[in-house]
Motif scaffolding. Structure first.
Motif, short mmCIF file in Angstrom:
data_model
loop_
_atom_site.label_atom_id
_atom_site.label_comp_id
_atom_site.label_asym_id
_atom_site.label_seq_id
_atom_site.Cartn_x
_atom_site.Cartn_y
_atom_site.Cartn_z
N PRO A 208 0.80 -1.23 0.00
CA PRO A 208 0.00 0.00 0.00
C PRO A 208 0.83 1.28 0.00
N GLU A 209 2.07 1.19 0.50
CA GLU A 209 2.90 2.40 0.61
C GLU A 209 3.65 2.70 -0.69
N ARG A 210 3.59 1.78 -1.66
CA ARG A 210 4.32 1.99 -2.91
C ARG A 210 3.39 2.51 -4.02
N THR A 211 3.95 3.36 -4.86
CA THR A 211 3.22 3.81 -6.05
C THR A 211 3.03 2.61 -6.98
N LEU A 212 1.83 2.46 -7.52
CA LEU A 212 1.57 1.35 -8.44
C LEU A 212 1.35 1.88 -9.86
N VAL A 213 2.22 1.44 -10.76
CA VAL A 213 2.06 1.73 -12.18
C VAL A 213 1.51 0.47 -12.83
N ALA A 214 0.28 0.54 -13.32
CA ALA A 214 -0.38 -0.64 -13.92
C ALA A 214 -0.55 -0.42 -15.41
N VAL A 215 0.02 -1.33 -16.21
CA VAL A 215 -0.03 -1.21 -17.67
C VAL A 215 -0.83 -2.36 -18.25
N LEU A 216 -1.98 -2.04 -18.81
CA LEU A 216 -2.87 -3.05 -19.40
C LEU A 216 -2.80 -2.98 -20.92
N GLU A 217 -2.52 -4.12 -21.56
CA GLU A 217 -2.61 -4.17 -23.02
C GLU A 217 -3.97 -4.73 -23.42
N LEU A 218 -4.69 -3.99 -24.23
CA LEU A 218 -5.94 -4.50 -24.82
C LEU A 218 -5.55 -5.27 -26.07
N HIS A 219 -5.84 -6.56 -26.06
CA HIS A 219 -5.30 -7.43 -27.11
C HIS A 219 -6.34 -8.40 -27.67
N THR A 220 -7.28 -8.84 -26.82
CA THR A 220 -8.27 -9.83 -27.25
C THR A 220 -9.43 -9.17 -27.99
N PHE A 221 -10.23 -9.98 -28.67
CA PHE A 221 -11.40 -9.48 -29.41
C PHE A 221 -12.33 -8.72 -28.47
N SER A 222 -12.61 -9.32 -27.29
CA SER A 222 -13.53 -8.69 -26.34
C SER A 222 -12.97 -7.35 -25.87
N SER A 223 -11.68 -7.35 -25.46
CA SER A 223 -11.11 -6.15 -24.84
C SER A 223 -10.99 -4.98 -25.82
N LEU A 224 -11.02 -5.25 -27.12
CA LEU A 224 -10.92 -4.19 -28.12
C LEU A 224 -12.27 -3.79 -28.71
N ASN A 225 -13.33 -4.43 -28.24
CA ASN A 225 -14.67 -4.21 -28.78
C ASN A 225 -15.34 -3.03 -28.08
N LYS A 226 -15.76 -2.04 -28.86
CA LYS A 226 -16.31 -0.80 -28.28
C LYS A 226 -17.52 -1.05 -27.38
N SER A 227 -18.32 -2.04 -27.71
CA SER A 227 -19.52 -2.29 -26.90
C SER A 227 -19.18 -3.01 -25.60
N PHE A 228 -17.99 -3.66 -25.56
CA PHE A 228 -17.59 -4.42 -24.36
C PHE A 228 -16.71 -3.60 -23.42
N ILE A 229 -15.96 -2.66 -23.95
CA ILE A 229 -14.96 -1.94 -23.13
C ILE A 229 -15.55 -1.27 -21.88
N PRO A 230 -16.80 -0.79 -21.87
CA PRO A 230 -17.35 -0.23 -20.63
C PRO A 230 -17.35 -1.20 -19.44
N GLN A 231 -17.18 -2.51 -19.72
CA GLN A 231 -17.07 -3.49 -18.63
C GLN A 231 -15.82 -3.22 -17.78
N TYR A 232 -14.87 -2.45 -18.33
CA TYR A 232 -13.63 -2.15 -17.61
C TYR A 232 -13.77 -0.96 -16.65
N ALA A 233 -14.95 -0.39 -16.55
CA ALA A 233 -15.16 0.78 -15.69
C ALA A 233 -14.62 0.52 -14.28
N GLY A 234 -13.69 1.35 -13.84
CA GLY A 234 -13.16 1.24 -12.48
C GLY A 234 -12.09 0.18 -12.29
N ALA A 235 -11.80 -0.60 -13.32
CA ALA A 235 -10.88 -1.75 -13.16
C ALA A 235 -9.46 -1.32 -12.78
#
Length: 461
Positions: free
Chosen positions: A350-377
Protein backbone atom coordinates in the motif's frame (compact mmCIF):
# COMPACT_ATOMS: atom_id res chain seq x y z
CA UNK A 1 -17.61 -48.61 -21.16
CA UNK A 2 -13.83 -49.02 -21.13
CA UNK A 3 -11.57 -46.49 -22.79
CA UNK A 4 -10.52 -47.33 -26.34
CA UNK A 5 -7.05 -48.69 -27.11
CA UNK A 6 -5.35 -46.39 -29.62
CA UNK A 7 -2.06 -47.07 -31.42
CA UNK A 8 -1.88 -44.23 -33.97
CA UNK A 9 -3.30 -40.75 -33.42
CA UNK A 10 -3.37 -37.84 -35.87
CA UNK A 11 -3.76 -34.26 -34.63
CA UNK A 12 -5.19 -31.56 -36.90
CA UNK A 13 -3.87 -28.10 -35.82
CA UNK A 14 -1.24 -29.70 -33.60
CA UNK A 15 0.89 -26.55 -33.14
CA UNK A 16 -1.34 -24.88 -30.55
CA UNK A 17 -0.28 -24.52 -26.92
CA UNK A 18 -2.40 -27.33 -25.47
CA UNK A 19 -2.52 -29.45 -28.67
CA UNK A 20 1.24 -29.81 -29.03
CA UNK A 21 1.42 -30.74 -25.33
CA UNK A 22 -1.20 -33.44 -25.95
CA UNK A 23 0.88 -34.69 -28.91
CA UNK A 24 3.95 -34.90 -26.66
CA UNK A 25 1.99 -36.64 -23.88
CA UNK A 26 0.74 -39.29 -26.35
CA UNK A 27 4.25 -39.70 -27.74
CA UNK A 28 5.50 -40.19 -24.15
CA UNK A 29 2.99 -43.06 -23.84
CA UNK A 30 4.60 -44.81 -26.80
CA UNK A 31 1.85 -44.11 -29.35
CA UNK A 32 2.48 -43.26 -32.99
CA UNK A 33 1.69 -39.54 -33.31
CA UNK A 34 1.28 -37.63 -36.58
CA UNK A 35 -0.19 -34.22 -37.23
CA UNK A 36 -0.40 -31.03 -39.26
CA UNK A 37 -0.73 -27.28 -38.91
CA UNK A 38 -0.42 -24.31 -41.20
CA UNK A 39 1.65 -22.37 -38.63
CA UNK A 40 3.81 -23.78 -35.83
CA UNK A 41 5.64 -21.31 -33.60
CA UNK A 42 8.15 -21.64 -30.78
CA UNK A 43 8.32 -23.29 -28.31
CA UNK A 44 6.00 -25.87 -29.94
CA UNK A 45 8.27 -26.21 -32.98
CA UNK A 46 11.42 -27.13 -31.02
CA UNK A 47 9.57 -29.38 -28.59
CA UNK A 48 7.84 -31.36 -31.36
CA UNK A 49 11.14 -31.59 -33.28
CA UNK A 50 12.98 -32.90 -30.20
CA UNK A 51 10.36 -35.65 -29.88
CA UNK A 52 10.67 -36.45 -33.60
CA UNK A 53 7.03 -35.64 -34.39
CA UNK A 54 7.29 -32.20 -36.03
CA UNK A 55 5.48 -32.27 -39.41
CA UNK A 56 7.93 -32.16 -42.34
CA UNK A 57 6.04 -29.25 -43.87
CA UNK A 58 3.55 -26.69 -42.62
CA UNK A 59 0.15 -26.97 -44.27
CA UNK A 60 -2.69 -29.47 -44.67
CA UNK A 61 -2.15 -32.83 -46.37
CA UNK A 62 -5.33 -34.93 -46.65
CA UNK A 63 -3.30 -37.94 -47.82
CA UNK A 64 -1.88 -38.26 -44.27
CA UNK A 65 -5.29 -39.60 -43.24
CA UNK A 66 -5.06 -42.47 -45.75
CA UNK A 67 -2.87 -44.37 -43.25
CA UNK A 68 -6.07 -44.86 -41.24
CA UNK A 69 -5.18 -43.54 -37.76
CA UNK A 70 -7.21 -44.97 -34.84
CA UNK A 71 -8.32 -41.47 -33.89
CA UNK A 72 -8.19 -37.92 -35.19
CA UNK A 73 -8.06 -35.04 -32.71
CA UNK A 74 -9.36 -31.74 -34.04
CA UNK A 75 -7.84 -28.54 -32.63
CA UNK A 76 -10.04 -25.49 -32.08
CA UNK A 77 -8.03 -23.41 -34.55
CA UNK A 78 -8.84 -25.66 -37.51
CA UNK A 79 -11.73 -24.56 -39.69
CA UNK A 80 -14.81 -26.65 -40.42
CA UNK A 81 -13.69 -26.92 -44.08
CA UNK A 82 -10.15 -28.06 -43.21
CA UNK A 83 -8.97 -30.44 -45.99
CA UNK A 84 -7.67 -33.05 -43.50
CA UNK A 85 -10.90 -32.93 -41.49
CA UNK A 86 -12.96 -33.41 -44.68
CA UNK A 87 -10.78 -36.41 -45.60
CA UNK A 88 -11.16 -37.90 -42.10
CA UNK A 89 -14.95 -37.52 -42.37
CA UNK A 90 -14.89 -39.10 -45.83
CA UNK A 91 -12.96 -42.10 -44.43
CA UNK A 92 -15.34 -42.27 -41.46
CA UNK A 93 -12.46 -42.07 -38.96
CA UNK A 94 -13.24 -41.42 -35.26
CA UNK A 95 -12.89 -37.64 -34.72
CA UNK A 96 -12.53 -36.12 -31.24
CA UNK A 97 -12.19 -32.60 -29.94
CA UNK A 98 -9.48 -32.11 -27.28
CA UNK A 99 -11.93 -32.40 -24.32
CA UNK A 100 -13.70 -35.41 -25.83
CA UNK A 101 -10.39 -37.21 -26.19
CA UNK A 102 -9.31 -36.36 -22.62
CA UNK A 103 -12.63 -37.78 -21.41
CA UNK A 104 -12.17 -40.89 -23.54
CA UNK A 105 -8.75 -41.43 -21.97
CA UNK A 106 -9.99 -40.87 -18.41
CA UNK A 107 -13.27 -42.81 -18.36
CA UNK A 108 -12.04 -45.02 -15.52
CA UNK A 109 -10.54 -42.16 -13.46
CA UNK A 110 -12.01 -39.70 -10.97
CA UNK A 111 -12.35 -36.47 -12.94
CA UNK A 112 -11.85 -33.09 -11.24
CA UNK A 113 -12.74 -30.14 -13.48
CA UNK A 114 -11.92 -26.54 -12.51
CA UNK A 115 -14.22 -24.04 -14.25
CA UNK A 116 -14.72 -20.28 -13.96
CA UNK A 117 -14.00 -17.04 -15.82
CA UNK A 118 -10.90 -16.47 -13.71
CA UNK A 119 -8.66 -18.45 -11.37
CA UNK A 120 -8.91 -21.76 -13.29
CA UNK A 121 -5.20 -22.10 -14.05
CA UNK A 122 -4.14 -21.02 -10.56
CA UNK A 123 -6.46 -23.46 -8.77
CA UNK A 124 -5.58 -26.34 -11.12
CA UNK A 125 -1.83 -25.74 -10.79
CA UNK A 126 -2.11 -25.43 -7.00
CA UNK A 127 -3.81 -28.84 -6.77
CA UNK A 128 -1.19 -30.33 -9.10
CA UNK A 129 1.64 -28.90 -7.00
CA UNK A 130 0.16 -30.36 -3.80
CA UNK A 131 -0.39 -33.82 -5.32
CA UNK A 132 3.13 -33.87 -6.74
CA UNK A 133 4.56 -32.72 -3.41
CA UNK A 134 2.96 -35.62 -1.52
CA UNK A 135 3.81 -38.18 -4.20
CA UNK A 136 0.31 -38.97 -5.45
CA UNK A 137 -0.19 -40.41 -8.94
CA UNK A 138 -2.41 -38.20 -11.09
CA UNK A 139 -3.05 -37.17 -14.68
CA UNK A 140 -3.75 -33.59 -15.73
CA UNK A 141 -4.59 -31.09 -18.45
CA UNK A 142 -3.80 -27.45 -17.65
CA UNK A 143 -3.59 -24.32 -19.79
CA UNK A 144 -0.14 -23.07 -18.71
CA UNK A 145 3.40 -24.37 -18.45
CA UNK A 146 4.00 -24.98 -14.74
CA UNK A 147 7.24 -25.12 -12.80
CA UNK A 148 8.06 -28.75 -11.99
CA UNK A 149 6.03 -30.14 -14.92
CA UNK A 150 7.48 -30.86 -18.38
CA UNK A 151 4.09 -30.98 -20.06
CA UNK A 152 0.69 -29.29 -19.87
CA UNK A 153 -0.97 -32.69 -20.38
CA UNK A 154 -0.33 -36.08 -18.82
CA UNK A 155 -2.27 -39.26 -19.60
CA UNK A 156 -1.24 -42.53 -17.95
CA UNK A 157 -2.82 -45.93 -17.50
CA UNK A 158 -2.48 -46.18 -13.72
CA UNK A 159 -3.31 -42.75 -12.22
CA UNK A 160 -6.67 -42.94 -10.37
CA UNK A 161 -7.51 -39.22 -10.75
CA UNK A 162 -7.18 -36.52 -13.41
CA UNK A 163 -7.11 -32.77 -12.68
CA UNK A 164 -8.48 -30.72 -15.60
CA UNK A 165 -8.62 -26.98 -16.22
CA UNK A 166 -12.11 -26.63 -17.68
CA UNK A 167 -12.26 -23.79 -20.19
CA UNK A 168 -15.70 -22.46 -21.18
CA UNK A 169 -14.48 -21.61 -24.68
CA UNK A 170 -15.67 -23.76 -27.60
CA UNK A 171 -14.28 -27.27 -28.01
CA UNK A 172 -13.87 -27.43 -31.79
CA UNK A 173 -15.17 -25.89 -35.03
CA UNK A 174 -17.77 -28.63 -35.63
CA UNK A 175 -19.72 -29.13 -32.39
CA UNK A 176 -19.03 -25.69 -30.88
CA UNK A 177 -19.77 -26.86 -27.33
CA UNK A 178 -17.96 -25.35 -24.29
CA UNK A 179 -14.98 -27.55 -23.42
CA UNK A 180 -15.91 -27.99 -19.77
CA UNK A 181 -19.25 -29.60 -20.67
CA UNK A 182 -17.40 -32.51 -22.29
CA UNK A 183 -15.21 -33.75 -19.43
CA UNK A 184 -18.14 -35.11 -17.34
CA UNK A 185 -16.74 -34.15 -13.94
CA UNK A 186 -17.21 -35.99 -10.66
CA UNK A 187 -15.89 -32.97 -8.75
CA UNK A 188 -16.55 -29.57 -10.33
CA UNK A 189 -15.36 -26.10 -9.32
CA UNK A 190 -16.81 -22.72 -10.36
CA UNK A 191 -14.36 -20.02 -9.31
CA UNK A 192 -16.24 -16.99 -10.61
CA UNK A 193 -18.36 -15.80 -13.53
CA UNK A 194 -17.58 -12.60 -15.40
CA UNK A 195 -18.81 -12.18 -18.98
CA UNK A 196 -16.06 -13.01 -21.49
CA UNK A 197 -15.62 -14.36 -25.06
CA UNK A 198 -18.25 -12.01 -26.50
CA UNK A 199 -17.48 -13.23 -30.03
CA UNK A 200 -19.01 -16.58 -28.97
CA UNK A 201 -21.35 -15.55 -26.15
CA UNK A 202 -22.76 -12.16 -27.24
CA UNK A 203 -24.97 -11.84 -24.18
CA UNK A 204 -24.02 -12.12 -20.44
CA UNK A 205 -27.00 -14.40 -19.78
CA UNK A 206 -25.96 -16.85 -22.51
CA UNK A 207 -22.45 -16.86 -21.06
CA UNK A 208 -23.69 -17.49 -17.49
CA UNK A 209 -25.94 -20.26 -18.80
CA UNK A 210 -22.88 -22.31 -19.77
CA UNK A 211 -21.92 -22.46 -16.08
CA UNK A 212 -25.47 -23.41 -15.08
CA UNK A 213 -25.29 -26.35 -17.49
CA UNK A 214 -21.89 -27.31 -16.03
CA UNK A 215 -23.29 -27.17 -12.47
CA UNK A 216 -26.29 -29.28 -13.46
CA UNK A 217 -24.01 -31.89 -15.03
CA UNK A 218 -22.66 -32.76 -11.57
CA UNK A 219 -23.63 -36.45 -11.15
CA UNK A 220 -25.22 -38.24 -8.22
CA UNK A 221 -22.70 -38.54 -5.35
CA UNK A 222 -20.68 -35.83 -7.11
CA UNK A 223 -19.41 -32.54 -5.67
CA UNK A 224 -19.78 -28.92 -6.76
CA UNK A 225 -17.33 -26.50 -5.11
CA UNK A 226 -18.20 -22.86 -5.76
CA UNK A 227 -17.20 -19.29 -4.93
CA UNK A 228 -19.92 -18.29 -2.46
CA UNK A 229 -19.03 -14.56 -2.68
CA UNK A 230 -19.73 -14.28 -6.41
CA UNK A 231 -23.31 -13.23 -7.18
CA UNK A 232 -23.25 -14.69 -10.69
CA UNK A 233 -21.97 -18.03 -9.34
CA UNK A 234 -24.73 -18.07 -6.72
CA UNK A 235 -27.30 -17.82 -9.52
CA UNK A 236 -26.08 -21.06 -11.11
CA UNK A 237 -24.87 -23.00 -8.04
CA UNK A 238 -28.01 -22.93 -5.90
CA UNK A 239 -28.31 -26.45 -4.45
CA UNK A 240 -31.05 -28.17 -6.45
CA UNK A 241 -30.61 -31.72 -5.19
CA UNK A 242 -28.54 -31.57 -1.97
CA UNK A 243 -29.50 -35.15 -1.10
CA UNK A 244 -27.64 -36.39 -4.20
CA UNK A 245 -24.83 -33.85 -4.58
CA UNK A 246 -22.38 -32.29 -2.14
CA UNK A 247 -22.40 -28.48 -2.54
CA UNK A 248 -19.40 -26.72 -0.95
CA UNK A 249 -19.12 -22.94 -0.90
CA UNK A 250 -15.83 -21.19 -0.20
CA UNK A 251 -14.61 -17.63 0.42
CA UNK A 252 -11.33 -15.86 1.19
CA UNK A 253 -8.87 -17.80 3.34
CA UNK A 254 -8.28 -16.20 6.73
CA UNK A 255 -5.01 -14.29 6.56
CA UNK A 256 -2.99 -11.19 7.32
CA UNK A 257 -0.31 -9.22 5.45
CA UNK A 258 2.97 -8.50 7.23
CA UNK A 259 5.81 -6.58 5.54
CA UNK A 260 4.56 -7.43 2.05
CA UNK A 261 4.14 -11.14 2.89
CA UNK A 262 0.84 -13.05 3.11
CA UNK A 263 0.34 -15.24 6.18
CA UNK A 264 -2.47 -17.81 6.24
CA UNK A 265 -4.14 -18.46 9.59
CA UNK A 266 -5.06 -22.13 10.01
CA UNK A 267 -6.75 -24.11 12.81
CA UNK A 268 -4.19 -26.86 13.28
CA UNK A 269 -1.07 -25.71 11.46
CA UNK A 270 -0.89 -22.22 12.94
CA UNK A 271 0.40 -19.41 10.73
CA UNK A 272 1.61 -20.45 7.27
CA UNK A 273 3.61 -18.00 5.11
CA UNK A 274 2.84 -18.37 1.38
CA UNK A 275 4.28 -16.83 -1.77
CA UNK A 276 0.89 -15.99 -3.30
CA UNK A 277 -1.00 -12.80 -2.51
CA UNK A 278 -4.21 -11.00 -3.40
CA UNK A 279 -7.79 -11.64 -2.37
CA UNK A 280 -8.50 -13.61 -5.56
CA UNK A 281 -5.59 -15.96 -4.81
CA UNK A 282 -6.79 -16.39 -1.21
CA UNK A 283 -10.08 -17.61 -2.67
CA UNK A 284 -8.19 -19.86 -5.08
CA UNK A 285 -6.34 -21.40 -2.13
CA UNK A 286 -9.63 -22.29 -0.46
CA UNK A 287 -11.00 -23.80 -3.68
CA UNK A 288 -7.87 -25.95 -4.06
CA UNK A 289 -8.04 -26.94 -0.38
CA UNK A 290 -11.65 -28.15 -0.75
CA UNK A 291 -10.75 -30.23 -3.83
CA UNK A 292 -7.71 -31.73 -2.10
CA UNK A 293 -9.77 -32.55 0.99
CA UNK A 294 -12.34 -34.30 -1.24
CA UNK A 295 -9.66 -36.51 -2.84
CA UNK A 296 -8.09 -37.47 0.47
CA UNK A 297 -5.28 -34.94 1.06
CA UNK A 298 -4.77 -34.01 4.72
CA UNK A 299 -4.87 -30.31 5.63
CA UNK A 300 -1.35 -30.44 7.07
CA UNK A 301 0.04 -31.87 3.80
CA UNK A 302 -1.86 -29.25 1.80
CA UNK A 303 -0.38 -26.32 3.73
CA UNK A 304 3.09 -27.84 3.79
CA UNK A 305 3.04 -28.13 -0.02
CA UNK A 306 1.56 -24.65 -0.45
CA UNK A 307 4.62 -23.04 1.19
CA UNK A 308 6.70 -23.86 -1.91
CA UNK A 309 4.06 -22.96 -4.53
CA UNK A 310 5.18 -19.95 -6.57
CA UNK A 311 2.09 -19.67 -8.75
CA UNK A 312 1.46 -20.38 -12.42
CA UNK A 313 3.45 -18.58 -15.12
CA UNK A 314 2.09 -15.12 -16.00
CA UNK A 315 -0.25 -15.21 -12.98
CA UNK A 316 1.15 -12.44 -10.76
CA UNK A 317 4.55 -13.75 -11.79
CA UNK A 318 7.40 -11.75 -10.26
CA UNK A 319 9.75 -10.73 -13.08
CA UNK A 320 12.20 -9.02 -10.75
CA UNK A 321 12.66 -7.01 -7.56
CA UNK A 322 14.97 -4.53 -5.90
CA UNK A 323 14.92 -2.99 -2.44
CA UNK A 324 12.41 -0.37 -3.60
CA UNK A 325 10.56 -1.87 -6.59
CA UNK A 326 8.86 -5.09 -7.70
CA UNK A 327 7.80 -5.95 -11.26
CA UNK A 328 4.94 -8.37 -11.91
CA UNK A 329 3.45 -9.89 -15.02
CA UNK A 330 -0.10 -11.19 -15.21
CA UNK A 331 -2.20 -12.79 -17.94
CA UNK A 332 -5.08 -10.53 -16.82
CA UNK A 333 -7.04 -9.16 -19.75
CA UNK A 334 -10.71 -9.60 -18.79
CA UNK A 335 -12.15 -6.78 -16.62
CA UNK A 336 -12.60 -8.93 -13.48
CA UNK A 337 -8.99 -10.17 -13.73
CA UNK A 338 -7.61 -6.66 -14.24
CA UNK A 339 -9.54 -5.37 -11.23
CA UNK A 340 -8.50 -8.27 -8.97
CA UNK A 341 -4.82 -8.19 -9.98
CA UNK A 342 -4.49 -4.40 -9.62
CA UNK A 343 -6.15 -4.56 -6.20
CA UNK A 344 -3.89 -7.44 -5.13
CA UNK A 345 -0.62 -5.59 -5.81
CA UNK A 346 -1.85 -2.31 -4.28
CA UNK A 347 -3.08 -3.98 -1.08
CA UNK A 348 0.10 -6.02 -0.74
CA UNK A 349 2.28 -2.89 -1.03
CA UNK A 350 0.00 0.00 0.00
CA UNK A 351 2.90 2.40 0.61
CA UNK A 352 4.32 1.99 -2.91
CA UNK A 353 3.22 3.81 -6.05
CA UNK A 354 1.57 1.35 -8.44
CA UNK A 355 2.06 1.73 -12.18
CA UNK A 356 -0.38 -0.64 -13.92
CA UNK A 357 -0.03 -1.21 -17.67
CA UNK A 358 -2.87 -3.05 -19.40
CA UNK A 359 -2.61 -4.17 -23.02
CA UNK A 360 -5.94 -4.50 -24.82
CA UNK A 361 -5.30 -7.43 -27.11
CA UNK A 362 -8.27 -9.83 -27.25
CA UNK A 363 -11.40 -9.48 -29.41
CA UNK A 364 -13.53 -8.69 -26.34
CA UNK A 365 -11.11 -6.15 -24.84
CA UNK A 366 -10.92 -4.19 -28.12
CA UNK A 367 -14.67 -4.21 -28.78
CA UNK A 368 -16.31 -0.80 -28.28
CA UNK A 369 -19.52 -2.29 -26.90
CA UNK A 370 -17.59 -4.42 -24.36
CA UNK A 371 -14.96 -1.94 -23.13
CA UNK A 372 -17.35 -0.23 -20.63
CA UNK A 373 -17.07 -3.49 -18.63
CA UNK A 374 -13.63 -2.15 -17.61
CA UNK A 375 -15.16 0.78 -15.69
CA UNK A 376 -13.16 1.24 -12.48
CA UNK A 377 -10.88 -1.75 -13.16
CA UNK A 378 -7.69 0.35 -12.88
CA UNK A 379 -8.86 2.75 -10.16
CA UNK A 380 -6.45 1.41 -7.52
CA UNK A 381 -3.44 2.10 -9.73
CA UNK A 382 -1.65 5.38 -8.99
CA UNK A 383 -0.64 5.53 -12.64
CA UNK A 384 -3.10 3.63 -14.86
CA UNK A 385 -1.92 2.99 -18.42
CA UNK A 386 -3.67 1.31 -21.35
CA UNK A 387 -1.77 0.23 -24.45
CA UNK A 388 -3.15 -1.17 -27.70
CA UNK A 389 -1.71 -1.62 -31.15
CA UNK A 390 -3.72 -0.05 -34.00
CA UNK A 391 -2.36 -2.90 -36.17
CA UNK A 392 -4.16 -5.44 -33.97
CA UNK A 393 -7.46 -3.60 -34.55
CA UNK A 394 -6.78 -3.53 -38.31
CA UNK A 395 -5.91 -7.23 -38.30
CA UNK A 396 -9.13 -8.07 -36.43
CA UNK A 397 -11.06 -5.65 -38.69
CA UNK A 398 -12.35 -3.68 -35.73
CA UNK A 399 -13.25 -0.02 -35.28
CA UNK A 400 -10.39 2.24 -34.11
CA UNK A 401 -10.42 3.42 -30.48
CA UNK A 402 -9.66 6.94 -29.24
CA UNK A 403 -8.05 8.12 -25.99
CA UNK A 404 -11.28 9.91 -25.02
CA UNK A 405 -13.37 6.76 -25.55
CA UNK A 406 -11.04 4.70 -23.37
CA UNK A 407 -10.97 7.27 -20.56
CA UNK A 408 -14.78 7.35 -20.62
CA UNK A 409 -15.09 3.55 -20.72
CA UNK A 410 -12.63 3.03 -17.83
CA UNK A 411 -14.26 5.98 -16.00
CA UNK A 412 -10.76 7.12 -15.15
CA UNK A 413 -9.68 10.67 -16.13
CA UNK A 414 -6.07 9.87 -15.08
CA UNK A 415 -5.77 7.07 -17.65
CA UNK A 416 -2.81 7.36 -20.01
CA UNK A 417 -3.19 5.74 -23.43
CA UNK A 418 -0.31 4.54 -25.60
CA UNK A 419 -0.54 3.11 -29.12
CA UNK A 420 3.20 2.84 -29.76
CA UNK A 421 5.19 0.28 -27.76
CA UNK A 422 8.50 2.16 -28.07
CA UNK A 423 6.97 5.34 -26.65
CA UNK A 424 5.44 3.33 -23.80
CA UNK A 425 8.77 1.67 -23.07
CA UNK A 426 10.55 5.04 -23.11
CA UNK A 427 8.05 6.43 -20.59
CA UNK A 428 8.58 3.48 -18.23
CA UNK A 429 12.36 3.81 -18.42
CA UNK A 430 12.36 7.57 -17.79
CA UNK A 431 10.17 7.63 -14.67
CA UNK A 432 11.50 7.09 -11.13
CA UNK A 433 11.12 3.62 -9.59
CA UNK A 434 11.94 4.60 -6.02
CA UNK A 435 9.27 2.98 -3.86
CA UNK A 436 7.16 1.99 -6.88
CA UNK A 437 5.86 -1.27 -8.37
CA UNK A 438 5.20 -2.07 -12.04
CA UNK A 439 2.34 -4.39 -13.01
CA UNK A 440 2.19 -5.58 -16.64
CA UNK A 441 -1.15 -7.12 -17.61
CA UNK A 442 -1.61 -8.72 -21.01
CA UNK A 443 -2.31 -11.90 -22.93
CA UNK A 444 -0.16 -10.40 -25.68
CA UNK A 445 3.42 -9.10 -25.90
CA UNK A 446 3.08 -5.27 -26.07
CA UNK A 447 4.19 -5.60 -29.71
CA UNK A 448 7.21 -7.71 -28.74
CA UNK A 449 8.66 -5.56 -25.95
CA UNK A 450 11.52 -7.53 -24.36
CA UNK A 451 10.12 -7.75 -20.82
CA UNK A 452 13.33 -9.24 -19.43
CA UNK A 453 15.40 -6.31 -20.70
CA UNK A 454 12.73 -3.85 -19.53
CA UNK A 455 12.77 -5.43 -16.07
CA UNK A 456 16.56 -5.13 -15.79
CA UNK A 457 16.52 -1.51 -16.98
CA UNK A 458 13.71 -0.51 -14.58
CA UNK A 459 15.41 -2.12 -11.59
CA UNK A 460 18.66 -0.30 -12.35
CA UNK A 461 16.85 3.03 -12.62
Amino acid sequence: MEKKDFQHIHLIAMGGSIMHNLALALHDKGLKVTGSDDEIYEPAKSRLAAAGILPEQEGWFPEKLDAGPDAVILGMHARADNPELLRAQELNLPIYSFPEFIYEQSRDKQRVVIGGSHGKTSITSMIMHVLQHIGRKFDYAVGAQLEGFDRMVKLSDDAPVIIIEGDEYLSDPIKRVPKFHLYHHHIGVISGISWDHINVFPDPDIYRDQFRIFAEMTPKAGTLIYNQDDEQVQLVSVPRNPADISYIGYGVHEHSIRDGKTILHTKKDGDVAVQLFGEHNLRNINAAKEVCKKIGVKAHDFYEALKTFKGAAKRLQKLGESATANIYRDFAHAPSKVRATTEAVKKQFPERTLVAVLELHTFSSLNKSFIPQYAGALDLADEPIVYFSPKTLEHKRMEMLTQEELKAAFKNPNLKVYTDSETLQQHLLERSWQNANLLLMSSGTYNNINLEALTQAVLKA
